[in-house]
Write a protein that holds these residues in place. Sequence first.
Motif, PDB file in Angstrom:
ATOM      1  N   LYS A 217       0.818  -1.217   0.000  1.00  0.00           N
ATOM      2  CA  LYS A 217       0.000   0.000   0.000  1.00  0.00           C
ATOM      3  C   LYS A 217       0.853   1.269   0.000  1.00  0.00           C
ATOM      4  CE  LYS A 217      -3.990  -2.179   0.421  1.00  0.00           C
ATOM      5  NZ  LYS A 217      -4.935  -2.220  -0.703  1.00  0.00           N
ATOM      6  N   ALA A 218       2.175   1.108   0.126  1.00  0.00           N
ATOM      7  CA  ALA A 218       3.054   2.277   0.250  1.00  0.00           C
ATOM      8  C   ALA A 218       3.247   3.010  -1.070  1.00  0.00           C
ATOM      9  CB  ALA A 218       4.406   1.858   0.815  1.00  0.00           C
ATOM     10  N   GLY A 219       3.144   2.317  -2.181  1.00  0.00           N
ATOM     11  CA  GLY A 219       3.361   2.933  -3.482  1.00  0.00           C
ATOM     12  C   GLY A 219       2.682   2.136  -4.572  1.00  0.00           C
ATOM     13  N   LYS A 220       2.733   2.665  -5.775  1.00  0.00           N
ATOM     14  CA  LYS A 220       2.115   1.956  -6.895  1.00  0.00           C
ATOM     15  C   LYS A 220       2.874   0.670  -7.199  1.00  0.00           C
ATOM     16  CE  LYS A 220       0.476   2.588 -11.640  1.00  0.00           C
ATOM     17  NZ  LYS A 220       0.415   3.532 -12.797  1.00  0.00           N
ATOM     18  N   HIS A 221       4.211   0.741  -7.114  1.00  0.00           N
ATOM     19  CA  HIS A 221       5.060  -0.429  -7.335  1.00  0.00           C
ATOM     20  C   HIS A 221       6.051  -0.508  -6.177  1.00  0.00           C
ATOM     21  CE1 HIS A 221       3.363  -0.521 -11.316  1.00  0.00           C
ATOM     22  NE2 HIS A 221       3.887   0.649 -11.630  1.00  0.00           N
ATOM     23  N   VAL A 222       5.942  -1.533  -5.373  1.00  0.00           N
ATOM     24  CA  VAL A 222       6.817  -1.669  -4.203  1.00  0.00           C
ATOM     25  C   VAL A 222       7.572  -2.995  -4.298  1.00  0.00           C
ATOM     26  CG1 VAL A 222       6.964  -1.713  -1.688  1.00  0.00           C
ATOM     27  CG2 VAL A 222       5.161  -0.370  -2.811  1.00  0.00           C
ATOM     28  N   GLN A 223       8.896  -2.904  -4.369  1.00  0.00           N
ATOM     29  CA  GLN A 223       9.679  -4.135  -4.348  1.00  0.00           C
ATOM     30  C   GLN A 223      10.674  -4.091  -3.192  1.00  0.00           C
ATOM     31  OE1 GLN A 223      11.796  -4.973  -7.997  1.00  0.00           O
ATOM     32  NE2 GLN A 223      12.819  -3.003  -8.062  1.00  0.00           N
ATOM     33  N   CYS A 224      10.734  -5.205  -2.492  1.00  0.00           N
ATOM     34  CA  CYS A 224      11.547  -5.283  -1.277  1.00  0.00           C
ATOM     35  C   CYS A 224      12.580  -6.397  -1.413  1.00  0.00           C
ATOM     36  CB  CYS A 224      10.654  -5.545  -0.065  1.00  0.00           C
ATOM     37  SG  CYS A 224       9.403  -4.257   0.167  1.00  0.00           S
ATOM     38  N   PHE A 225      13.833  -6.039  -1.185  1.00  0.00           N
ATOM     39  CA  PHE A 225      14.929  -6.997  -1.245  1.00  0.00           C
ATOM     40  C   PHE A 225      15.187  -7.502   0.180  1.00  0.00           C
ATOM     41  CE2 PHE A 225      15.150  -4.552  -5.004  1.00  0.00           C
ATOM     42  CZ  PHE A 225      15.827  -5.299  -5.968  1.00  0.00           C
ATOM     43  N   HIS A 226      15.346  -8.812   0.308  1.00  0.00           N
ATOM     44  CA  HIS A 226      15.559  -9.431   1.622  1.00  0.00           C
ATOM     45  C   HIS A 226      16.885 -10.186   1.615  1.00  0.00           C
ATOM     46  CE1 HIS A 226      11.339  -8.577   2.658  1.00  0.00           C
ATOM     47  NE2 HIS A 226      11.075  -8.927   1.415  1.00  0.00           N
ATOM     48  N   SER A 227      17.655 -10.032   2.703  1.00  0.00           N
ATOM     49  CA  SER A 227      18.982 -10.658   2.710  1.00  0.00           C
ATOM     50  C   SER A 227      19.386 -11.299   4.031  1.00  0.00           C
ATOM     51  CB  SER A 227      20.046  -9.621   2.322  1.00  0.00           C
ATOM     52  OG  SER A 227      20.143  -8.614   3.323  1.00  0.00           O
ATOM     53  N   SER A 228      18.619 -11.087   5.110  1.00  0.00           N
ATOM     54  CA  SER A 228      19.038 -11.650   6.402  1.00  0.00           C
ATOM     55  C   SER A 228      17.847 -12.095   7.242  1.00  0.00           C
ATOM     56  CB  SER A 228      19.864 -10.625   7.192  1.00  0.00           C
ATOM     57  OG  SER A 228      19.037  -9.603   7.702  1.00  0.00           O
ATOM     58  N   ARG A 229      18.105 -13.062   8.122  1.00  0.00           N
ATOM     59  CA  ARG A 229      17.040 -13.556   8.991  1.00  0.00           C
ATOM     60  C   ARG A 229      17.045 -12.870  10.353  1.00  0.00           C
ATOM     61  NH1 ARG A 229      20.205 -18.284   9.125  1.00  0.00           N
ATOM     62  NH2 ARG A 229      18.619 -19.481   8.008  1.00  0.00           N
ATOM     63  N   ASP A 230      18.170 -12.283  10.746  1.00  0.00           N
ATOM     64  CA  ASP A 230      18.263 -11.729  12.096  1.00  0.00           C
ATOM     65  C   ASP A 230      17.911 -10.245  12.178  1.00  0.00           C
ATOM     66  OD1 ASP A 230      20.535 -11.143  10.617  1.00  0.00           O
ATOM     67  OD2 ASP A 230      21.879 -11.122  12.347  1.00  0.00           O
ATOM     68  N   LYS A 231      18.303  -9.467  11.189  1.00  0.00           N
ATOM     69  CA  LYS A 231      18.039  -8.021  11.233  1.00  0.00           C
ATOM     70  C   LYS A 231      16.938  -7.594  10.275  1.00  0.00           C
ATOM     71  CE  LYS A 231      22.708  -6.816  12.732  1.00  0.00           C
ATOM     72  NZ  LYS A 231      23.251  -8.171  12.778  1.00  0.00           N
ATOM     73  N   GLY A 232      16.667  -8.386   9.256  1.00  0.00           N
ATOM     74  CA  GLY A 232      15.653  -8.035   8.271  1.00  0.00           C
ATOM     75  C   GLY A 232      14.275  -8.555   8.650  1.00  0.00           C
ATOM     76  N   THR A 233      13.242  -7.904   8.126  1.00  0.00           N
ATOM     77  CA  THR A 233      11.865  -8.328   8.407  1.00  0.00           C
ATOM     78  C   THR A 233      11.554  -9.673   7.763  1.00  0.00           C
ATOM     79  OG1 THR A 233       9.545  -7.663   8.231  1.00  0.00           O
ATOM     80  CG2 THR A 233      10.937  -7.114   6.374  1.00  0.00           C
ATOM     81  N   LEU A 234      10.649 -10.389   8.390  1.00  0.00           N
ATOM     82  CA  LEU A 234      10.141 -11.638   7.823  1.00  0.00           C
ATOM     83  C   LEU A 234       8.705 -11.451   7.338  1.00  0.00           C
ATOM     84  CD1 LEU A 234      11.600 -14.192  10.415  1.00  0.00           C
ATOM     85  CD2 LEU A 234      12.570 -13.456   8.234  1.00  0.00           C
ATOM     86  N   VAL A 235       8.282 -10.189   7.236  1.00  0.00           N
ATOM     87  CA  VAL A 235       6.962  -9.867   6.677  1.00  0.00           C
ATOM     88  C   VAL A 235       7.161  -9.572   5.190  1.00  0.00           C
ATOM     89  CG1 VAL A 235       5.023  -8.246   6.732  1.00  0.00           C
ATOM     90  CG2 VAL A 235       6.114  -8.956   8.867  1.00  0.00           C
TER      91      VAL A 235
END
Length: 342
Positions: A217-235
Motif C-alpha cells: 500500500k506504500a506505493g504503486k510499485h513496491v519491491q523489497c529486497f531481503h537478505s538476512s534472517r536476524d536483522k531483516g523483516t520476515l513480513v
Amino acid sequence: MQLFSIFHSFLTLYIFQLLFNVSYSKLNLKYAILRQKQANKSQNDTVAYQQRIKHDAQKTMRVIFYKNNNKTLETSAYDDFYDLKRSGCSASDKFAIVLHGWIQSCSDEWALTLIDRLSYYRGGCVICIDYSVVASSSYMRLYTNFDTLTGAISSIILTLFKQGFDPKRGYMFGFSFGGQLASAVGRSLWPNHLIESIDTCDMAGPGFDPIAVDHSKAGKHVQCFHSSRDKGTLVYSCHRNIMLGSCGLKQPSVASQLHLGSHGLCVDIYINTFDYPFYAVNSTPAECFTWQKAAKIPDGYTVGYEENFDSQVSGQIFVPTSLHYPYNLSKKQLRLLSITSG
C-alpha cells in the motif's frame, strides 16, 4: 416524651446525613473537576511534548539535494519552502528520495554510491533526507521516534508536492530502518498521493515483526529486497519480495564480508544491480519455504532498479548470490546450480 426524643434523634440523624451527602457530592464534584483538569493537563503536556519532539527532530534533520550527482543544496527539514533554483532541480524532473538506517547518514559510502547510480541511470533530482542526529543514538530511542520521523519525512515530501513535484515521477529507497520509514511514509501519503515506485533493502525487523503490515500500500510499485534472517523483516507483503542468496535469509558472501554481514550486504547488492545482471531462478528452490505465491519468472529475468515496472512479475522472486564481489551469478553458473540442486 420518649417517642418525641426518638423522633428528634432520627430527624437530627436524617438532617446530618443529608448535609453529609450534599457535602460529599460537592467534594466528589470538586475532585472530579480536579481530575479532569489534571487529565486535560496531562493530555496537553503529552501533545506539547510530542510537538516539541517533532520540532526538535525536524530541526536536526537535513534535506540534501543532488543534481547530476553534484550536491547543490543542503537545508533544514523545518523549512516549508525549498529553493529549487539554487538546487538546480525542477518540479517537472523525476525525483528520488533516499532514506538511511540506524547509525548511518547521507554521507555513508553506500548512500553516495546509490545517489551516483540514480543520477546516472535515472536522472532528475535526488534528495537524501538525513536524520543522523536521531539515528546516532540507541536503536530503542530511534525506534521510539519512528512515528515522529515518519511525520517529519511526510511533511518534507508534501512540501515538495506543494512546489509542483509529481508523485507519478517519484521514487523512494530505504535501507534497513529507512526501509520501514519508506513504507510508513508512502502509506501515510495515501490516498491523497501515491508514490510511483518504492524499493527497500532488508527492511528492519527488530521492533516491527511479527506485526503484519501491507507494504504494497506504500506505493504503486513496491519491491523489497531481503537478505538476512536476524536483522531483516520476515513480513513479505510487497508487490515483489526479492529473496537474495539463500532464501533471502543469508548471503554466501558474508564469509568474505564479515564487516557487512548478510544485512549490510543487501544495499551493496542492490547498488550492483545497476551495473551487473542478477538473474532470478524460474522456481522456488527446494530448500526455501514460501507463504507467498512465487512469481512467474521469464527466462533471463534480472532484478534491481526498474524504470518501467512489469506488474506481471509479482510475488516472491529467488535470486542466488555468489561468494565474491559483485555477488551475482552468470547464466552458466545459474544453470549448474539448478542441475546440482535438482
